[in-house]
Design an enzyme around this catalytic site. Structure first.
Site, PDB file in Angstrom:
ATOM      1  N   ASP A 141      -7.590  -1.643   8.604  1.00 33.02           N
ATOM      2  CA  ASP A 141      -6.130  -1.409   9.297  1.00 33.02           C
ATOM      3  C   ASP A 141      -5.881  -0.119   9.292  1.00 33.02           C
ATOM      4  OD1 ASP A 141      -3.718  -2.368   9.929  1.00 33.02           O
ATOM      5  OD2 ASP A 141      -2.871  -2.010   7.933  1.00 33.02           O
ATOM      6  N   TYR A 143      -3.150   3.234  10.831  1.00 28.73           N
ATOM      7  CA  TYR A 143      -2.056   3.805  10.547  1.00 28.73           C
ATOM      8  C   TYR A 143      -1.616   4.779  11.814  1.00 28.73           C
ATOM      9  CZ  TYR A 143       1.512   5.607   7.394  1.00 28.73           C
ATOM     10  OH  TYR A 143       2.708   6.153   6.602  1.00 28.73           O
ATOM     11  N   HIS A 148       6.156   5.221  12.779  1.00 27.33           N
ATOM     12  CA  HIS A 148       6.102   4.537  11.512  1.00 27.33           C
ATOM     13  C   HIS A 148       5.567   5.365  10.551  1.00 27.33           C
ATOM     14  CE1 HIS A 148       5.215   1.402   8.442  1.00 27.33           C
ATOM     15  NE2 HIS A 148       3.873   1.830   8.410  1.00 27.33           N
ATOM     16  N   ARG A 157       8.967  10.633   0.706  1.00 28.72           N
ATOM     17  CA  ARG A 157       8.401  12.192   0.453  1.00 28.72           C
ATOM     18  C   ARG A 157       9.737  13.068   1.278  1.00 28.72           C
ATOM     19  NH1 ARG A 157       3.409  10.292   2.316  1.00 28.72           N
ATOM     20  NH2 ARG A 157       3.743  11.135   4.340  1.00 28.72           N
ATOM     21  N   GLU A 214       4.492  -6.577   8.674  1.00 33.16           N
ATOM     22  CA  GLU A 214       4.035  -5.366   9.506  1.00 33.16           C
ATOM     23  C   GLU A 214       3.624  -5.863  10.766  1.00 33.16           C
ATOM     24  OE1 GLU A 214       2.681  -1.842   6.378  1.00 33.16           O
ATOM     25  OE2 GLU A 214       1.073  -2.931   7.694  1.00 33.16           O
ATOM     26  N   GLU A 216       1.891  -5.887  14.117  1.00 32.39           N
ATOM     27  CA  GLU A 216       0.688  -5.072  14.633  1.00 32.39           C
ATOM     28  C   GLU A 216       0.047  -6.076  15.761  1.00 32.39           C
ATOM     29  OE1 GLU A 216      -1.858  -3.611  11.830  1.00 32.39           O
ATOM     30  OE2 GLU A 216      -0.368  -3.549  10.195  1.00 32.39           O
ATOM     31  N   ASP A 248       0.478  -7.959   8.814  1.00 32.09           N
ATOM     32  CA  ASP A 248      -0.172  -7.688   7.612  1.00 32.09           C
ATOM     33  C   ASP A 248       0.736  -7.639   6.648  1.00 32.09           C
ATOM     34  OD1 ASP A 248      -2.322  -6.635   5.901  1.00 32.09           O
ATOM     35  OD2 ASP A 248      -1.821  -4.616   6.462  1.00 32.09           O
ATOM     36  N   ARG A 252       5.763  -4.442  -0.880  1.00 32.81           N
ATOM     37  CA  ARG A 252       6.277  -2.987  -1.002  1.00 32.81           C
ATOM     38  C   ARG A 252       6.315  -2.464  -2.429  1.00 32.81           C
ATOM     39  NH1 ARG A 252       4.593  -1.181   3.953  1.00 32.81           N
ATOM     40  NH2 ARG A 252       5.575  -2.292   5.658  1.00 32.81           N
ATOM     41  N   GLN A 255       2.899  -2.074  -3.927  1.00 36.15           N
ATOM     42  CA  GLN A 255       2.352  -0.709  -3.123  1.00 36.15           C
ATOM     43  C   GLN A 255       3.000   0.262  -3.651  1.00 36.15           C
ATOM     44  OE1 GLN A 255       2.977  -1.111   0.969  1.00 36.15           O
ATOM     45  NE2 GLN A 255       1.962   0.859   1.404  1.00 36.15           N
ATOM     46  N   TYR A 259      -0.309   2.675  -4.767  1.00 35.32           N
ATOM     47  CA  TYR A 259      -0.732   3.576  -3.802  1.00 35.32           C
ATOM     48  C   TYR A 259      -1.355   4.910  -4.024  1.00 35.32           C
ATOM     49  CZ  TYR A 259       2.909   6.507  -1.912  1.00 35.32           C
ATOM     50  OH  TYR A 259       3.861   7.630  -1.796  1.00 35.32           O
ATOM     51  N   LYS A 268      -1.684  -5.382  -0.430  1.00 38.07           N
ATOM     52  CA  LYS A 268      -2.114  -5.748   1.212  1.00 38.07           C
ATOM     53  C   LYS A 268      -3.201  -6.813   1.064  1.00 38.07           C
ATOM     54  CE  LYS A 268       0.167  -2.108   3.467  1.00 38.07           C
ATOM     55  NZ  LYS A 268       0.725  -2.356   4.807  1.00 38.07           N
ATOM     56  N   THR A 272      -3.214 -11.536   5.463  1.00 38.91           N
ATOM     57  CA  THR A 272      -3.232 -10.974   6.830  1.00 38.91           C
ATOM     58  C   THR A 272      -3.351 -11.842   7.829  1.00 38.91           C
ATOM     59  OG1 THR A 272      -4.077  -8.805   6.070  1.00 38.91           O
ATOM     60  CG2 THR A 272      -3.890  -9.262   8.350  1.00 38.91           C
ATOM     61  N   THR A 371       0.897  -0.723  11.639  1.00 41.20           N
ATOM     62  CA  THR A 371       2.594  -1.065  12.072  1.00 41.20           C
ATOM     63  C   THR A 371       2.994  -0.176  13.431  1.00 41.20           C
ATOM     64  OG1 THR A 371       2.974  -1.380   9.796  1.00 41.20           O
ATOM     65  CG2 THR A 371       4.965  -1.120  11.329  1.00 41.20           C
ATOM     66  N   GLU A 385      11.347  -0.538   7.105  1.00 39.94           N
ATOM     67  CA  GLU A 385      11.893   0.639   8.165  1.00 39.94           C
ATOM     68  C   GLU A 385      13.304   0.055   8.571  1.00 39.94           C
ATOM     69  OE1 GLU A 385       8.840   2.721  10.737  1.00 39.94           O
ATOM     70  OE2 GLU A 385       7.986   0.749  10.052  1.00 39.94           O
TER      71      GLU A 385
END
Length: 438
Positions: A141, A143, A148, A157, A214, A216, A248, A252, A255, A259, A268, A272, A371, A385
């Site tokens: 997968d 990114y 996104h 962050r 997600e 995708e 996917d 959250r 995660q 992560y 994850k 899927t 995503t 999001e």
């Protein structure tokens, strides 16, 4: 190649199957995607091609002497996965599509005027069961949506440093779990895992509370590479059989706790979902467009010339659980609309980067796009999001709201390329959420 491109561009081409000529059909004669199906007459899984509201049974067509491949390749039409057929190579894929386009053409009498033959080789999609089309040796997968990655970085962050320095230099990805890739329609069990409640010093174990989607796509490897032999960016598309829709599913809250430092794991790996029909790159060729400008320019091994994006419209629809459904019809809400062409990193760049270390790929390997989000809030590809981590819930057509998915909710992805009077579509990619176990 030129003949195949000309075939796919023939917007005026029509089939004697009237449903295939409906401008809203995902499966006109310009598409002809491959999948695996079974039906009540024959429980054996076998290769089919979608056309209008029907499926052409390639095993039956070959048995009737109407479809041949060299070196006994037709035997692969009777297999429960597409891997053997795909391994025959691009010329075989094109040969089958070109032959079918002739048989299904409005001017061709071979099938059109032979009722007995039609009854043997055509199956109504409504009477068929679609299956996972591949044996998937590996799943990666990526990114690759700048929008996104920026949204997620800003959320968790410093917004001024949303993108990490390496993101604009290479297609970021991680190895996913191939064993939990499932076909559209498979129910999805809410996962259990470790969660860190706000302000808590230690985690608790429980059911995911922030279950997400997600939106995708994914590409399927049609020709692998040997260990230690990278695939050049300029050659990468020759290794791709076709594309599917991919959801996917993401936990959250699990995660967010797990992560750092090595990325998502249980968040994850639980499921899927992919769509059952694989649309070939040849069918998508008329919809090729330029990819976004990349700044800074990528390193030499990631450079390619020409256009390497595709104009694929994508949507996600949410049908709420029964308690949230109104008395009136159509409880489904389209929660986002976006487009594949907005991805920053192309499929060719993803595959080149994946193999530059010498990593080998195999026929049937699945490569998720990551995503796909657009620049506007209504084009974000995840509930994370769309609701900004639950702070701004999505309003449903029923009057209810969603921050994240609830048990009984059903999520459906759709995608298509719009031609003049026809569309090349992917069908649907659907899953309903079941309660957690325990």
């Amino acid at each position: 190649m030129s003949a195949e491109r000309e075939l796919s561009r023939a917007a005026s081409k029509k089939s004697w199957l009237e449903a295939a000529n409906d401008p809203a059909s995902d499966f006109p004669i310009q598409n002809l995607p491959f999948g695996i199906f079974s039906d009540k007459r024959n429980a054996a899984r076998r290769v089919g091609v979608a056309i209008g509201d029907a499926i052409v049974d390639l095993a039956a067509l070959a048995a009737a002497g109407q479809l041949a491949l060299p070196a006994g390749g037709a035997q692969h039409f009777s297999q429960p996965v597409l891997n053997g057929f795909i391994a025959l190579g691009r010329e075989a894929w094109r040969s089958v599509r070109l032959h079918l386009s002739t048989l299904l053409d409005a001017a061709c009498a071979t099938l059109r005027d032979d009722a007995q033959l039609r009854s043997r080789v055509l199956v109504a999609q409504a009477d068929a069961t679609l299956h996972l089309p591949l044996d998937i040796p590996g799943y990666t997968d990526f990114y690759s949506s700048k929008e996104h990655a920026t949204n997620v970085g800003a959320m968790f962050r410093d917004p001024s440093k949303a993108l990490l320095p390496n993101w604009s230099e290479m297609p970021i990805g991680y190895n996913g779990r191939a064993s939990s890739v499932v076909a559209s329609g498979t129910p999805i069990r809410r996962p259990m895992g470790q969660l860190l409640p706000p302000g808590a010093a230690r985690p608790v174990f429980g059911a995911c509370r922030k279950l997400d989607i997600e939106l995708e796509t994914a590409f399927v490897i049609g020709r692998g590479n040997a260990l230690g032999e990278p695939i050049a960016c300029s050659d990468a598309e020759d290794h791709i059989f076709g594309m599917v829709l991919l959801n996917d599913w993401s936990a959250r809250d699990i995660q967010q706790w797990e992560y750092v430092p090595l990325g998502p794991f249980n968040a994850k790996s639980f499921a899927t979902t992919i769509s059952p029909w694989i649309v070939t790159l040849d069918a998508l060729e008329p919809f090729r467009v330029a990819q976004p400008v990349q700044d800074p320019p990528p390193l030499a091994y990631l450079r390619h010339t020409g256009a390497h994006a595709f104009d694929i419209s994508l949507e996600a629809r949410l049908t709420p659980h029964r308690a949230d459904r109104p008395v009136s019809p159509s409880p489904t809400t389209t929660i986002t609309r976006t487009n594949f062409k907005q991805l920053y990193w192309t499929m060719a760049q993803q595959l080149a980067h994946h193999t530059v270390s010498g990593c080998n790929t195999r026929v049937g390997d699945l490569m998720g796009s990551g995503t796909i989000s657009g620049a506007t809030p209504d084009s974000f590809g995840s509930l994370l999001e769309l609701t900004w981590n639950g702070a701004r819930p999505v309003v449903l057509a029923s009057g209810g709201t969603r921050g994240f998915l609830e048990d009984g909710d059903e999520l459906t992805l759709t995608g298509w390329c719009q031609g003049e009077g026809y569309r090349v579509g992917f069908g649907t990619c659907t899953g309903m959420i079941l309660p957690a176990r325990g």
